[in-house]
Design a protein around this motif. Structure first.
Motif: not given
Lengths: 270, 206, 274
Positions: A143-158
């Motif tokens: 993401d914009y802040l450098g966190r892995p995509y998979e680590s963000l709960e809101v992006l689960d299954g997207v």
């Protein structure tokens, strides 16, 4: 020389008019148009928790017009408890989009990573739109802040456009066209937009043909939307200035024609 | 010889990208994804080319003494932003973001705002009822201007309706015709590029 | 397995061929056939006739004006396009013609752009045009320059060049967005002859008001063929006309069909609903 002088007077007149009307603080009522109501109804009709992909497809230059549009749409989406993914197809829209999302999220107590996420900027807009159709995580591994995509709960299954209810393009140019030409035509994702007034007529044919699902246009559209969500902001504040400027242009057209016809009559008399 | 290689690559990729559009097969999707990733990588190098060229050109012109103040400001800006980003990052509260929000954004908005001034002067100078069609155009413009302001609706109920009718019928018909023409122009040009008839993108015709 | 068998498998296997895109495939194949027909049958038909477009005739005058006034000619392709955009390619063809003339008349050609790839291609096109004119030594690479990728940074940079260099003629040909009127009005304020052309419908209205000549939409493609004298481009224009007739016929059939279906109440039953 005359032409230069008249130009300068015209510019000065416009400047004074805008400064006075913006400073007056008067807010004009704007009846809600069907078009703006359609966009409002669309966001309203989505089931709670729907995923919206918000793309900030604009530069810093159009901020005075884009900010009220973006704010109104984001406030509505957060109020309806939709989940939002932010991104930008123009580098300058990146920081602005992030800031707008942060502010609107704070107003409604939304949490980053859980209720919304911001993926940042991807260059080469056509390639980016197409690439997201194949895989959003592959296009934005972080993401914009450098966190892995998979680590963000809101992006689960997207994973692709199939997992988002619609793409909301906030644009000051023709980038929304690419969303329709590539995102909609190729991957079937619904496109809705909030665009600057100058771009409204460009998108009219797409709206009529159904390639674009709904649209809100310009400061006027933002003012109408603010009425709909009962949350006045920059749109309502700017309507007096916009109305006065439109009238100023009409007066200028009238004066221009008057001088033209007077000059023509003079010529005919000779 | 170099040009021929470029033409063969262009033809190959053109045909593959055309064909993969009609397929849902994972292989086709994989090819598409790979090409799009390379596209972005190539763009990054192209941008580098632009920055280097901009830098060299301005240094040279400053040496020649032409537009020295303007070019110096450009170069300072070009260097200041990446330096600020490297030193302080690009997050909230960073010098980079401060410069972006307080210098670049207002400057860009200022140039954009010039549009309003130019619209005003152009409408004064150019919008004349020289003929019947020009007068009709003028009338339509005034209707649209009034309808998009806050007084349009209160002034008269038919004003926004008429303005919408103009936008949704005669104006849209004309725009659709132009769009169809442009679409066909794009189609033929793309095809000419793929088959190698059009070679301007290689920098020349031979 | 032969190539034909592979094609048949690909076309019939739903994993390989997306049936939803069949109408697009048919339209693409018809268009390709028409374009190839118009391109490769042109030799039998002799020269193509292009209707008179005022903007095309003015190109020579605009270059001549620069020479007479000993002022540069400014040519810019707008902020909206990149090199793969057909309008940019059409604009390059016109640039080649303009550069050849400026080389012959020893007139300075200034070309600011927002895209590094467009800059590189424009440099090649111009260099070749100068060489074709036999004046390679007059070519100035620094005048074909990248300014910035930012829209209003580009507008400010080109505006600055117009204000300082005071070109006698300004060519605004390519893909323009909101910067169009800013550039056109600045050009107008210094009294330059302005020839504009774009495929951006919204910007056309600005150009028509502020410029002396405007090439509307596909006229830009016609201009590139007409000025470059390239028969293959004019053949493409002919193909576009043929396709326009086809689309027009399709629209008429669709309207008649739909009207009949509505009047007879057969809208639901029609095998092909428009």
């Amino acid at each position: 020389m005359n032409r230069v002088v008249s130009r300068h007077w015209i510019f000065l007149g416009l400047f004074v008019l805008v400064a006075l009307t913006m400073g007056s603080g008067i807010r004009l009522d704007t009846p809600v148009s069907d078009r703006t109501a359609e966009l409002y109804n669309f966001i309203e009709s989505l089931p709670e928790g729907s995923m919206l992909l918000v793309s900030f497809d604009h530069e810093a230059s159009s901020l005075p017009e884009i900010r009220p549009i973006g704010q109104a749409l984001l406030r509505h989406a957060f109020r309806k408890n939709h989940r939002l993914i932010g991104m930008a197809l123009l580098a300058e829209g990146t920081a602005i989009g992030y800031r707008l999302m942060q502010q609107a999220a704070a107003e409604y107590g939304k949490e980053y990573g859980k209720d919304y996420a911001y993926l940042g900027f991807k260059p080469q807009y056509i390639a980016a739109i197409l690439s997201m159709g194949e895989s959003i995580p592959a296009t934005f591994p972080e993401d914009y802040l450098g966190r892995p995509y998979e680590s963000l709960e809101v992006l689960d299954g997207v994973a692709t456009y199939a997992d988002v209810a619609a793409v909301l393009s906030i644009a000051d140019g023709s980038l929304t066209t690419h969303w329709m030409e590539y995102g909609r035509a190729r991957y079937g994702v619904r496109i809705v937009s909030g665009v600057t007034a100058a771009m409204v007529t460009t998108y009219d044919p797409y709206l009529a043909s159904g390639q674009m699902h709904a649209m809100m246009g310009g400061l006027r559209g933002a003012a109408e939307y603010e009425d709909l969500i009962a949350c006045p902001g920059g749109g309502k504040r700017g309507m007096l200035a916009q109305t006065a400027t439109h009238l100023y242009v009409i007066v200028l057209i009238g004066l221009g024609n008057l001088s033209y016809f007077l000059a023509r009559r003079k010529k005919e008399k000779r | 010889m170099n040009r021929r290689v470029a033409l063969v690559i262009c033809f190959g990729f053109g045909v593959v990208m055309f064909a993969q559009y009609f397929s849902k097969h994972p292989l086709a999707r994989g090819v598409n994804q790979a090409v799009l990733e390379y596209w972005q990588i190539i763009f990054a190098f192209a941008l580098l080319l632009g920055v280097v060229s901009f830098f060299q050109n301005n240094i040279k012109q400053i040496g020649h003494g032409s537009d020295r103040p303007y070019r110096t400001v450009s170069l300072v800006g070009l260097l200041a932003m990446p330096v600020a980003a490297v030193i302080g990052g690009i997050g909230a509260g960073s010098p980079f973001l401060w410069i972006f929000e307080n210098v670049q954004a207002p400057m860009q908005s200022t140039v954009f705002a010039l549009l309003a001034f130019f619209v005003a002067s152009a409408s004064f100078r150019g919008f004349r009822a020289r003929s019947v069609p020009a007068a009709i155009l003028l009338g339509a413009a005034i209707l649209i201007l009034l309808s998009r302001s806050a007084i349009g609706g209160p002034l008269s109920g038919w004003l926004p309706d008429t303005a919408d009718w103009i936008r949704h019928h005669p104006s849209m018909a004309a725009r659709r015709a132009i769009l169809i023409g442009i679409g066909l122009g794009s189609l033929t040009t793309s095809l000419r590029v793929i088959v190698g008839i059009e070679r301007t993108w290689l920098g020349g015709k031979k | 397995m032969s190539g034909f068998s592979l094609l048949v498998i690909a076309a019939t296997d739903p994993a390989w061929f997306d049936v939803d895109k069949l109408p697009v495939l048919i339209a693409a194949i018809v268009s390709i056939i028409v374009i190839f027909y118009a391109t490769f049958h042109r030799s039998r038909r002799g020269k193509f006739q292009v209707r008179e477009i005022a903007g095309l005739k003015a190109v020579e005058d605009a270059i001549g004006r620069c020479t007479e006034m000993a002022r540069p000619l400014l040519f810019t392709p707008g902020w909206g396009g990149d090199i793969q955009r057909p309008t940019t390619i059409a604009s390059m063809n016109i640039l080649a013609h303009v550069a050849e003339k400026t080389a012959q008349y020893d007139c300075r050609l200034v070309y600011p752009t927002h895209d590094p790839v467009i800059m590189a291609v424009a440099q090649e096109v111009t260099r070749e045009a100068y060489a074709r004119a036999g004046c390679a030594d007059r070519y100035r690479q620094d005048d074909i320059s990248y300014v910035t990728s930012s829209q209003f940074g580009y507008a400010a940079a080109v505006d600055g060049q117009i204000s300082r260099l005071k070109p006698a003629s300004v060519f605004l040909l390519g893909t323009f967005e909101a910067e169009s009127l800013i550039l056109a009005e600045t050009g107008n304020s210094i009294g330059a002859i302005q020839i504009a052309g774009t495929d951006s419908t919204i910007q056309l209205s600005f150009f028509i008001v502020a410029c002396d000549y405007t090439l509307i939409g596909e006229e830009l493609f016609v201009a590139s063929g007409y000025l470059s004298g390239d028969d293959s481009i004019l053949a493409s224009v002919r193909a576009q006309d043929m396709l326009k007739v086809l689309i027009g016929l399709l629209l008429v059939v669709a309207v008649v069909w739909n009207t009949i279906c509505e009047l007879t109440g057969a809208a639901e039953q029609s095998w092909w609903s428009f």
